[in-house]
Scaffold this active site. Structure first.
Site, PDB file in Angstrom:
ATOM      1  N   ILE A 138       7.586 -24.258   5.711  1.00  0.00           N
ATOM      2  CA  ILE A 138       6.870 -25.462   5.247  1.00  0.00           C
ATOM      3  C   ILE A 138       5.433 -25.418   5.787  1.00  0.00           C
ATOM      4  O   ILE A 138       5.242 -25.288   6.993  1.00  0.00           O
ATOM      5  CB  ILE A 138       7.537 -26.765   5.763  1.00  0.00           C
ATOM      6  CG1 ILE A 138       9.017 -26.796   5.407  1.00  0.00           C
ATOM      7  CG2 ILE A 138       6.811 -27.986   5.225  1.00  0.00           C
ATOM      8  CD1 ILE A 138       9.779 -27.978   6.021  1.00  0.00           C
ATOM      9  N   GLY A 189      21.268 -15.959  11.045  1.00  0.00           N
ATOM     10  CA  GLY A 189      19.944 -15.645  11.591  1.00  0.00           C
ATOM     11  C   GLY A 189      19.057 -16.858  11.779  1.00  0.00           C
ATOM     12  O   GLY A 189      17.840 -16.732  11.912  1.00  0.00           O
ATOM     13  N   ASP A 203      14.021 -26.611  21.345  1.00  0.00           N
ATOM     14  CA  ASP A 203      13.263 -25.958  20.266  1.00  0.00           C
ATOM     15  C   ASP A 203      12.543 -27.033  19.435  1.00  0.00           C
ATOM     16  O   ASP A 203      11.357 -26.894  19.115  1.00  0.00           O
ATOM     17  CB  ASP A 203      14.222 -25.127  19.384  1.00  0.00           C
ATOM     18  CG  ASP A 203      13.520 -24.501  18.204  1.00  0.00           C
ATOM     19  OD1 ASP A 203      12.849 -23.465  18.390  1.00  0.00           O
ATOM     20  OD2 ASP A 203      13.607 -25.050  17.084  1.00  0.00           O
ATOM     21  N   LYS A 207       8.348 -27.760  18.944  1.00  0.00           N
ATOM     22  CA  LYS A 207       7.672 -27.951  17.651  1.00  0.00           C
ATOM     23  C   LYS A 207       6.996 -29.323  17.602  1.00  0.00           C
ATOM     24  O   LYS A 207       5.884 -29.454  17.090  1.00  0.00           O
ATOM     25  CB  LYS A 207       8.683 -27.791  16.512  1.00  0.00           C
ATOM     26  CG  LYS A 207       9.202 -26.354  16.399  1.00  0.00           C
ATOM     27  CD  LYS A 207      10.437 -26.269  15.526  1.00  0.00           C
ATOM     28  CE  LYS A 207      10.979 -24.847  15.467  1.00  0.00           C
ATOM     29  NZ  LYS A 207      12.330 -24.768  14.885  1.00  0.00           N
TER      30      LYS A 207
HETATM   31  N1  HSE Z   1      16.067 -21.497  15.742  1.00  0.00           N
HETATM   32  C1  HSE Z   1      15.079 -22.142  14.947  1.00  0.00           C
HETATM   33  C2  HSE Z   1      15.781 -23.139  14.029  1.00  0.00           C
HETATM   34  C3  HSE Z   1      14.334 -21.111  14.135  1.00  0.00           C
HETATM   35  O1  HSE Z   1      17.007 -23.119  13.936  1.00  0.00           O
HETATM   36  O2  HSE Z   1      15.108 -23.963  13.435  1.00  0.00           O
HETATM   37  C4  HSE Z   1      13.004 -21.597  13.628  1.00  0.00           C
HETATM   38  O3  HSE Z   1      12.149 -21.979  14.647  1.00  0.00           O
END
Ligand code: HSE
Length: 440
Positions: A138, A189, A203, A207
């Site tokens: 995005i 993945g 995570d 962001k």
């Molecule tokens: N592990 C991250 C997710 C990958 O699942 O969004 C992208 O940053």
């Protein structure tokens, strides 16, 4: 006369690196037709030069020697896709010192050390482009920096982790267990090398730190963000929430109040099942941004995986090669920490609605005791749910939904619930987030 190619050096030939190489090698003509740019992958650096990858490189460009990239004066753009923070930071600084513009997908590094790296890039008269760091394919960085440049951004509500969204939607839609859904997300993945970062919310916080920094124009660190992950979510609560009209999402939220306070948080959130974000399923990400001029906007797409993230990396290469990134990057200045730290609001001050599940004895007067605790803390009920259950332990789940109240009042009420003889296990408490929706 043949025109000069823009030479690119890539460090990190893993999943996303392979996707970037694939696009540059297979779609060069298409990119040239659309942009006029001839892009050439001139060097790929990785410590493992033997492993089979899903893309075949031209002979002689794969090496384990970073210096062969740094010392090649013809390479204008360096892509750092090694991940982690220590070595990746050194690589980016070396690339800048060697006169290369940098492209990265490294959210952890930028969240922790973004301002330091941006300052180094400004000094070197180079730029760092990081579209791939947030929300995969995005183009949200570009949207905030250019498309929404006229706006004072008031709020961001994001589903920023594909792995968590995949897990929560599979638990909700397919009644799968947390572990089964996580395993699938790893196999596909989407997950980080250490999936704990996905499910513990960090995570998403990385962001959010990047998006909030560029949206609100100040240096926001992950430590400014209240974080709670999805690791303790029980499928039973997803089912109860659904019954009451809510869908569970891991939301990353950044809000700026009228008096300039910033509230930044990542936590499991029940949102109305009618809200557009509730319909974002699987590995998809979505971000709703509210600007003072534009009102509500919504961005949707694949937030993880090889090709969506590679798409964002190549978009950055194109923007650098066209000269756009550098012009904009010059104006990427963030208010320093000492000026903003007093504006970061604490979660305790924030008002929210709450879903509380208590496992209680099935006997007279139980709800009276629950209501007394809530009343003692001036918490108003907006809904209750209890199903008949027949078990030998005579324990039933009682769910209460509150009206808007402060976190600190809920924390005190939860402590009081734990002291009651009728409450048989640790209460479950999930915030309900009422996302504003623009309408006519
Ligand atoms: N592990 C991250 C997710 C990958 O699942 O969004 C992208 O940053």
């Amino acid at each position: 006369m043949s025109e000069k190619a823009i030479k690119i050096g890539l460090v990190g030939f893993g999943t996303v690196g392979s996707g970037v190489a694939k696009i540059l090698l297979e779609d060069g003509d298409y990119i040239k037709a659309r942009t006029g740019l001839k892009l050439e992958l001139a060097r790929v650096v990785d410590i493992d030069t033997k492993k089979e990858r899903p893309v075949k490189l031209p002979a002689g460009i794969l090496t384990s020697d970073l210096n062969s990239l740094l010392n090649d004066k013809d390479i204008q753009i360096g892509i750092e896709l090694v991940g982690g923070t220590k070595i990746a930071k050194e690589i980016q600084l070396k690339m800048l010192a060697a006169g290369k513009d940098v492209v990265t997908a490294n959210k952890a590094l930028l969240a922790e050390h973004g301002n330091e790296l941006y300052t180094a890039a400004h000094k070197a008269d180079k730029c760092i482009a990081f579209e791939a760091s947030c929300a995969g394919g995005i183009p949200i960085i570009s949207a905030i920096r250019t498309g929404l440049a006229a706006n004072r951004i008031k709020a961001i509500y994001g589903i920023l982790n594909g792995t968590c969204n995949y897990i929560l939607s599979n638990m909700s839609k397919k009644d799968e267990s947390f572990r089964t859904a996580l395993k699938q997300a790893q196999d596909k993945g989407y997950a980080e090398a250490d999936p704990a970062l996905d499910i513990n919310g960090h995570d998403s916080a990385h962001k959010l730190a990047i998006l909030a920094s560029i949206s609100f124009g100040c240096e926001i660190l992950p430590s400014d963000i209240f974080v709670e992950g999805i690791e303790n979510i029980d499928i039973v609560d997803i089912r109860y929430g659904k019954e009451m009209g809510y869908t569970l999402k891991l939301l990353a939220i950044g809000q700026k109040t009228d008096d300039g306070k910033l509230f930044l948080r990542v936590h499991p959130s029940f949102i109305s099942s009618d809200n557009a974000l509730a319909r974002v399923d699987g590995p998809f990400n979505a971000i709703s941004i509210f600007g003072h001029a534009v009102g509500q906007t919504m961005f949707y797409g694949r937030g993880a995986g090889m090709m969506p993230t590679a798409s964002a990396v190549v978009a950055d290469i194109i923007e650098i090669a066209m000269g756009n990134s550098k012009k904009l990057f010059k104006h990427l200045t963030l208010e320093p920490r000492n000026k903003i730290s007093s504006s970061i609001g604490k979660i305790d001050e924030l008002a929210s609605r709450f879903y509380i599940k208590l496992k209680v004895s099935d006997k007279p007067g139980v709800f009276a005791q629950i209501c007394t605790v809530l009343a003692n803390h001036e918490i108003s009920l907006s809904g209750v749910l209890q199903h008949e259950e027949h078990n030998t332990a005579n324990v039933v789940p009682a769910i209460v939904i509150t009206h808007l109240t402060q976190q600190k009042k809920i924390t005190a009420a939860l402590a009081d619930f734990a002291k009651l003889e009728i409450v048989k296990s640790k209460p479950v408490c999930i915030r309900i987030v009422d996302i504003p929706e623009d309408s006519d």
